[in-house]
Design an enzyme around this catalytic site. Structure first.
Site, PDB file in Angstrom:
ATOM      1  N   SER A 186       0.613  -1.205   0.168  1.00 55.01           N
ATOM      2  CA  SER A 186       0.147   0.230  -0.537  1.00 55.01           C
ATOM      3  C   SER A 186       1.201   1.357   0.559  1.00 55.01           C
ATOM      4  O   SER A 186       1.898   1.042  -1.260  1.00 55.01           O
ATOM      5  CB  SER A 186      -0.877   0.205   1.203  1.00 55.01           C
ATOM      6  OG  SER A 186      -2.078   0.836   0.850  1.00 55.01           O
TER       7      SER A 186
ATOM      8  N   HIS B 230      -8.216  -4.907  -1.154  1.00 61.38           N
ATOM      9  CA  HIS B 230      -7.277  -4.227  -0.266  1.00 61.38           C
ATOM     10  C   HIS B 230      -6.371  -5.046   0.600  1.00 61.38           C
ATOM     11  O   HIS B 230      -6.062  -5.118   1.571  1.00 61.38           O
ATOM     12  CB  HIS B 230      -7.121  -2.786   0.072  1.00 61.38           C
ATOM     13  CG  HIS B 230      -6.045  -2.325  -0.082  1.00 61.38           C
ATOM     14  ND1 HIS B 230      -5.139  -1.724  -0.577  1.00 61.38           N
ATOM     15  CD2 HIS B 230      -5.477  -1.357   1.149  1.00 61.38           C
ATOM     16  CE1 HIS B 230      -3.786  -0.893  -0.405  1.00 61.38           C
ATOM     17  NE2 HIS B 230      -3.921  -0.740   0.802  1.00 61.38           N
TER      18      HIS B 230
END
Length: 692
Positions: free
Chosen positions: A548, A664
C-alpha cells in the site's frame, strides 16, 4: 513460456510525466489488460510456483485455519459474537455464544450466517465485511457483503432470531458506505450509492431512511461538497439528552464538526480547529489537536489531550483539563470513552502504557492499567460494540515477535484474566528479539526491532519491512508467515519504525509526509545500511517488503537505493504519484502526499514517483510487484504499469502477480492469503540465495 517485453519505451519520464503509454493497464477488466495480467501470472507462477511454494502455502494455510486459534470476540447484548474462518469454512461463519460457554475449551457456538453456503446458493463471490446490529435488542442486523473483498459492499437486513434475510427489509446495492440504527425502523444511511459520492469515492450525504421506503427517496439530512473526502455521523446513546455528531472530513486529517440533539434537530457548528481527533460520551469530551493550540493564553503542544464537559464546550467554554502531554518519544496512540471513563493508549519509547481517567469538575483522577506487559505489543479496547451498553469491561490482546497472541478480559475494577491463548505456529528456539537504532541522512535516530538468531554472522538472510505513512505505527507483531517461512529456517526479520508513521506522534508523522516523504524512504535505507554496519548481513542478503503506502517505499528502494537490497516484494502498491489522485480513493490521500496538479507540489511528488524515476541501465535488484484485481482502494494500475515499464526498459528480473480477488489485502480466504505470502517469500528467498 518465452517472455516478450511490452515495448522498448521508457515513458513516462520526469520531463514528460503525462506521456504515459500504459494507461490501458488502468482498465481493470479490459480484455487487453487482462490478457497481459494472465501472461504475467503464468510467467511468475512458472518461475516460483514450485513444489516448495505449494508446500509452504499449505503449511501456512493450515496455520491460519487452525481450529485452536483465538476466536476474537465482541459483546452485543448478552452474547459474545465472532466471525470464524477455517478450512471447512473458508468464507466464514458469523456466530455467537454465551460468555460462560466462551470460557470453555470448546465453546458451544450458535451459527447465525454461513457465508460459504450463502455464496454457493446465490452464486456470488461473497466476502464478509461486518454487521451493524440494532442496539438494545440486537435482533436485527444490517449485514455488509463484499464481492471479492472490495471495500464496496451490499447492505442487507438480517433477522438474528430466524437466521434469515428479511425479505422486505432494508437492502442497498453495492457501494462504499455504512448505516447506523436510529430506531427499530429508521436507518441513517451514509453511502456513495446512487451518485452520492465524493471525488474520493466515499459517501457525500447522510440520508434518513425509513423502513418500507426507497433509499433514493430518503431525505438528505446532511451533505458535504463533492471535493471533500467523506461525511460520517455518530449517534451517541450515552448522552441522556441525545447527541449526534456530523462530520465533514474535507482532508484526510481535517474535519468540520456539527452537533445536534437529534439527526434532524438544529445543528451547532463547533468552533474548533479542524485538525483534531475528538471523542464524546456521557456528557464529556476529549480532544487532541495535531498542532500547537493557544487557549486562554496558554499554548498546548500538538498531541496534547484535553478534556471538558460537553455543555461547557457547546457554550463556548475553553476551560480544558490537560489529560496527556506528549514527550519527544512519548505519544498518545489512541483514546476512547468506555463506560464513563477515558482509556488512553500510550507508547512510551515504543513501550505500551495504558491509563484510565475519570472525569471531574476539578482534576481528573488518573490510574494506570496494571497486570499488562511493558514490552511487546498490547492493544486494549472495549468488549462491547455499543458504547451505551458497556459496563467498562475491556479486552486486551498481547503478543511479541516470538510469543503468539493472548486474549485477556479486564473486568471493570479488576486485573487481567486470560480468556484464550493462541498456539505457537513456529519454533522460537534459538531466536532473540533485540532493538537497535540507525542514523538517517539528516542525523535522526530510526528505531528498528530485529528478531532472529543471536550473534552476527555477516551473512544473515534478512526480511525487512516498513510502512511510514498516515501516522500508522509499525509494531513487532507475532507474524505466522514470517515465523514459519523465514525465522524457523534460520532467517532474521526486521521491523523499521521510519518517519511518516505514528510511533512518536504527529511530529514523527509529519516528518515523513508531503515533501518530507523522501525522508521516510531514507530512513528505511538507513536501517538496511545499519544491518550491514553491525555485521548482521550484507546488501545482497536483504529482502525488503512493503504494501500500500509501503509500495511507494519499496519502489523507491528500487530506484533510489538499489545497491542496498538483494530483492524486493512490493504489494498492493501505490507507485504512480502523477495520477494517484485520479484513481479510485486516491484523492483522499492528498493531505499525506500532496496534489500532483499543483506544480509546486508535483515538484516534490516527482522525486518519489518511482514510476517516473525509473530509467534503463541501473543495477536494480529483482522485484516482484503484486496486487489484486478487486482492490478498489489502491488501483491495480499502479502495480501493472510499473511492472510493464520496467520490463519494457529491459529489466528481466521484474515479476508481476495479480489474483482475481482479494481487495486491499492478500486474498479472500486463508488459502488465498497463504498463497500470496508464500509466493512472495519463495521469490525473496530464491533471489537472495536463502536456501533452507
Amino acid at each position: 513460456m518465452e517472455f516478450v517485453p511490452v515495448s522498448l519505451d521508457i515513458r513516462p519520464t520526469i520531463a514528460e510525466p503525462d506521456d504515459d503509454p500504459y494507461l490501458w493497464l488502468e482498465d481493470i477488466e479490459g480484455p487487453r489488460a487482462l490478457a497481459w495480467v494472465e501472461a504475467q501470472n503464468e510467467r511468475t507462477l512458472a518461475a516460483f510456483g514450485t513444489a516448495q511454494f505449494a508446500a509452504d502455502r499449505d503449511v501456512l494455510a493450515a496455520i491460519l485455519d487452525r481450529p485452536d486459534k483465538i476466536p476474537y470476540i465482541a459483546r452485543r447484548g448478552p452474547w459474545f459474537y465472532n466471525f470464524w474462518t477455517d478450512a471447512q469454512n473458508p468464507r466464514g461463519l458469523w456466530r455467537r455464544c454465551t460468555p460462560e460457554s466462551f470460557r470453555l475449551e470448546q465453546p458451544s457456538w450458535e451459527v447465525l450466517l454461513d457465508i460459504d453456503a450463502l455464496a454457493a446458493v446465490e452464486k456470488e463471490d461473497w466476502i464478509w465485511s461486518g454487521a451493524t446490529t440494532r442496539p438494545g435488542s440486537h435482533d436485527r442486523a444490517i449485514v455488509r457483503l463484499s464481492r471479492g473483498g472490495s471495500d464496496a459492499v451490499v447492505l442487507r437486513e438480517f433477522d438474528l432470531l430466524s437466521k434469515t434475510f428479511v425479505s422486505d427489509g432494508y437492502r442497498l446495492p453495492e457501494a462504499k458506505g455504512e448505516v447506523s440504527w436510529l430506531d427499530p425502523d429508521t436507518l441513517l444511511l451514509t453511502s456513495a450509492w446512487g451518485g452520492d459520492a465524493t471525488t474520493s469515492g466515499y459517501a457525500r450525504t447522510i440520508r434518513l431512511w425509513r423502513r418500507g421506503t426507497d433509499a433514493a427517496e430518503a431525505p438528505v439530512i446532511f451533505e458535504v461538497p463533492r471535493e471533500s473526502v467523506a461525511t460520517s455521523i455518530l449517534v451517541d446513546r450515552t448522552e441522556a439528552a441525545g447527541a449526534v455528531w456530523f462530520y465533514d472530513t474535507f482532508g484526510y486529517f481535517d474535519a468540520r464538526l456539527w452537533f445536534a440533539r437529534s439527526p434532524t434537530g438544529e445543528r451547532t457548528a463547533l468552533d474548533l480547529p479542524t485538525n483534531i481527533q475528538i471523542d464524546a460520551r456521557s456528557g464529556w469530551v476529549a480532544l487532541k489537536r495535531r498542532t500547537a493550540w493557544t487557549i486562554a493564553g496558554k499554548t498546548c503542544p500538538g498531541d496534547t489531550l484535553l478534556g471538558i464537559r460537553l455543555d461547557a464546550l457547546l457554550a463556548g467554554g475553553r476551560d480544558f483539563a490537560v489529560l496527556f502531554e506528549p514527550g519527544p518519544r512519548r505519544s498518545l496512540q489512541d483514546f476512547s470513552w468506555i463506560a464513563g471513563e477515558l482509556v488512553l493508549s500510550i507508547l512510551d519509547n515504543l513501550q505500551p502504557v495504558f491509563e484510565v481517567l475519570t472525569p471531574s469538575e476539578g482534576e481528573w483522577r488518573k490510574a494506570r492499567l496494571t497486570g499488562l506487559p511493558e514490552i511487546g505489543v498490547v492493544s486494549v479496547s472495549s468488549l462491547d460494540v455499543e458504547a451505551s451498553e458497556s459496563n467498562g469491561d475491556l479486552l486486551a490482546i498481547i503478543q511479541d515477535p516470538l510469543t503468539p497472541s493472548s486474549l485477556m478480559l479486564i473486568a471493570k475494577g479488576q486485573g487481567p484474566t486470560l480468556l484464550k491463548r493462541s498456539p505457537s505456529s513456529f519454533s522460537p528456539e534459538g531466536l532473540v528479539v533485540t532493538r537497535h537504532e540507525a542514523i538517517s541522512v539528516d542525523g535522526e535516530r530510526i528505531p528498528y526491532v530485529q528478531t532472529g538468531p543471536a550473534g552476527e554472522t555477516g551473512d544473515a538472510p534478512v526480511h525487512l519491512v516498513g510502512y511510514g505513512g498516515f501516522g500508522i505505527s509499525s509494531l513487532p507483531y507475532y507474524n505466522s508467515a514470517i515465523g514459519k517461512l523465514w525465522l524457523e529456517r534460520g532467517g532474521t526479520s526486521v521491523v523499521a519504525n521510519i518517519r511518516g508513521g505514528g510511533e512518536f506522534g504527529t511530529a514523527w508523522h509529519d516528518a515523513g509526509r508531503g515533501a518530507a516523504k523522501r525522508l521516510s524512504h531514507d530512513d528505511f535505507a538507513a536501517v538496511a545500511a545499519d544491518l550491514v554496519r553491525r555485521g548482521v548481513t550484507r546488501p545482497s542478503r536483504i529482502a525488503a517488503e512493503g504494501g500500500s503506502n509501503g509500495g511507494i517505499l519499496i519502489s523507491n528502494m528500487l530506484t533510489r537505493y538499489p545497491e542496498r537490497f538483494g530483492a524486493l516484494f512490493c504489494t498492493i502498491p501505490l507507485i504512480d504519484m502523477r495520477r494517484y489522485s485520479k484513481l479510485l480513493a486516491g484523492a483522499s490521500w492528498i493531505a499525506e502526499y500532496g496534489d500532483p496538479d499543483k506544480p509546486e507540489e508535483w515538484a516534490w511528488l516527482r522525486t518519489y514517483s518511482a514510476y517516473h524515476q525509473a530509467v534503463p541501465g541501473r543495477p536494480y535488484p529483482p522485484i516482484l510487484i503484486a496486487t489484486t484485481r478487486r482492490d478498489d482502494r489502491v488501483h491495480p494500475g499502479h502495480a501493472r504499469k510499473m511492472a510493464a515499464k520496467l520490463q519494457a526498459m529491459g529489466y528481466q528480473d521484474v515479476w508481476f502477480y495479480e489474483p482475481a480477488a482479494g481487495g486491499h489485502g492478500y486474498g479472500t480466504d486463508n488459502r488465498e492469503r497463504a498463497a500470496f505470502s508464500a509466493l512472495g517469500y519463495a521469490f525473496l528467498r530464491q533471489k537472495i540465495g536463502f536456501v533452507s
